[in-house]
Design a protein around this motif. Structure first.
Motif, mmCIF file in Angstrom:
data_model
loop_
_atom_site.group_PDB
_atom_site.id
_atom_site.type_symbol
_atom_site.label_atom_id
_atom_site.label_comp_id
_atom_site.label_asym_id
_atom_site.label_seq_id
_atom_site.Cartn_x
_atom_site.Cartn_y
_atom_site.Cartn_z
ATOM 1 N N GLY A 13 0.786 -1.213 0.000
ATOM 2 C CA GLY A 13 0.000 0.000 0.000
ATOM 3 C C GLY A 13 0.824 1.272 0.000
ATOM 4 N N LEU A 14 2.061 1.213 -0.444
ATOM 5 C CA LEU A 14 2.924 2.380 -0.456
ATOM 6 C C LEU A 14 2.997 2.966 -1.860
ATOM 7 N N ALA A 255 10.719 -3.711 6.972
ATOM 8 C CA ALA A 255 10.918 -2.274 6.857
ATOM 9 C C ALA A 255 9.713 -1.603 6.211
ATOM 10 N N ARG A 256 9.200 -2.208 5.178
ATOM 11 C CA ARG A 256 8.037 -1.651 4.500
ATOM 12 C C ARG A 256 6.771 -1.790 5.346
ATOM 13 N N ARG A 261 2.672 0.861 8.540
ATOM 14 C CA ARG A 261 2.020 1.001 9.840
ATOM 15 C C ARG A 261 2.101 2.442 10.326
ATOM 16 N N ALA A 262 3.248 3.081 10.114
ATOM 17 C CA ALA A 262 3.399 4.474 10.515
ATOM 18 C C ALA A 262 2.477 5.383 9.704
ATOM 19 N N SER A 269 -4.344 -2.001 9.849
ATOM 20 C CA SER A 269 -4.938 -3.329 10.005
ATOM 21 C C SER A 269 -4.101 -4.320 9.213
ATOM 22 N N ILE A 270 -4.079 -5.570 9.669
ATOM 23 C CA ILE A 270 -3.381 -6.604 8.904
ATOM 24 C C ILE A 270 -3.985 -6.746 7.511
ATOM 25 N N CYS A 271 -5.249 -6.347 7.358
ATOM 26 C CA CYS A 271 -5.881 -6.422 6.034
ATOM 27 C C CYS A 271 -5.331 -5.378 5.072
#
Length: 281
Positions: A13-14, A255-256, A261-262, A269-271
């Motif tokens: 999601g980055l 790292a990603r 998460r940040a 969420s884990i999703c």
């Protein structure tokens, strides 16, 4: 920026990977066993599901049995709801059909022991979220293992996109042959419907399956079909796909994960995570 780096960033999601992060080539891959790979060829394309026998052994055994007998071949996706799931496995196509075998005992939860290969990605409010294989799960923390009679803790599958669950009637122990594939996350199903695997390739196919009309999401004819369903180990070697899933313990992935998460903060969420996958064949 390499294609592999872009793909890994997209999976987490980055928008763009931080150049200071370890390269995507540092990711290590786990090959899915052919015994645990369900190949679903549909009228929309191929879906590959990694089975989770450690989580739901009875349900995985049933899926393998029915796939091996060709039971699912030609069966329609009879109930499909946008933003929810695609359901199939009913030979009648009405929601009332099942296989000739007995109904299954529910496996809504499981007991996680220290021998299970569980990779933690977050631990909010006294719970741990992570992966067993490609399956997102939630469990009680490891610290409780020393306080239980069996040395294990309570765990359950998380209904993220792509997770495979078993359909049932009103009774808990009424699952038989019908199952559903999640199009989107739906946490209210957790600990109420058995999780038996996750789509590792073909989620876009699941989301293209014809959606039902009206109440209940029942699909009018002609509905999309599963043309052939087999466990990969039952296919000739020349027809077997090879699937490799990224190991979430590698520094590059972690790292990603930390960056994602940040970025998400309290909404993480884990999703939000998908393990990168390589498919051959």
């Amino acid at each position: 920026m390499s294609l592999s780096a872009l793909l890994l960033a997209a999976a987490l999601g980055l928008q763009t990977p931080d150049p200071a992060m370890p390269p995507a080539t540092a990711v290590e891959w786990r090959t899915v066993s052919p015994d645990n790979l369900l190949v679903i060829d549909t009228s929309r394309g191929r879906i590959l599901v990694e089975l989770a026998p450690a989580i739901a052994p009875l349900h995985v055994e049933r899926i393998r049995l029915l796939a091996g007998r060709g039971f699912y071949d030609g069966i329609s996706f009879h109930r499909v709801i946008e933003g929810f799931m695609a359901q199939t496995g009913d030979p009648l196509g009405t929601g009332d059909g099942q296989s000739p075998f007995p109904d299954l005992t529910a496996e809504f939860t499981f007991r996680r022991g220290p021998e299970m290969d569980f990779v933690v990605v977050s631990a909010p409010q006294g719970q741990q979220y992570g992966f067993i294989g490609s399956l997102p799960v939630a469990t009680q923390p490891d610290a409780l293992m020393g306080r239980t009679a069996d040395g294990r803790v309570h765990g359950w599958g998380v209904y993220c996109p792509g997770v495979a669950g078993m359909a049932r009637g009103e009774a808990n122990d009424s699952a038989n042959s019908q199952f559903f594939l999640m199009r989107d996350a739906y946490p209210s199903l957790e600990k109420r419907y058995t999780v038996w695997g996750r789509v590792v390739s073909g989620l876009e196919v699941v989301r293209q399956i014809k959606v039902g009309e009206g109440a209940g999401g029942m699909v009018p004819a002609p509905a999309d079909q599963m043309r052939r369903v087999r466990v990969a180990a039952d296919l000739p070697e020349s027809e077997r796909p090879t699937v490799r899933v990224a190991d979430p313990r590698t520094p590059a992935f972690r790292a990603r994960l930390n960056q994602a998460r940040a970025a998400r903060g309290a909404d993480f969420s884990i999703c939000d995570l998908e393990l990168p996958v390589q498919v051959e064949g």
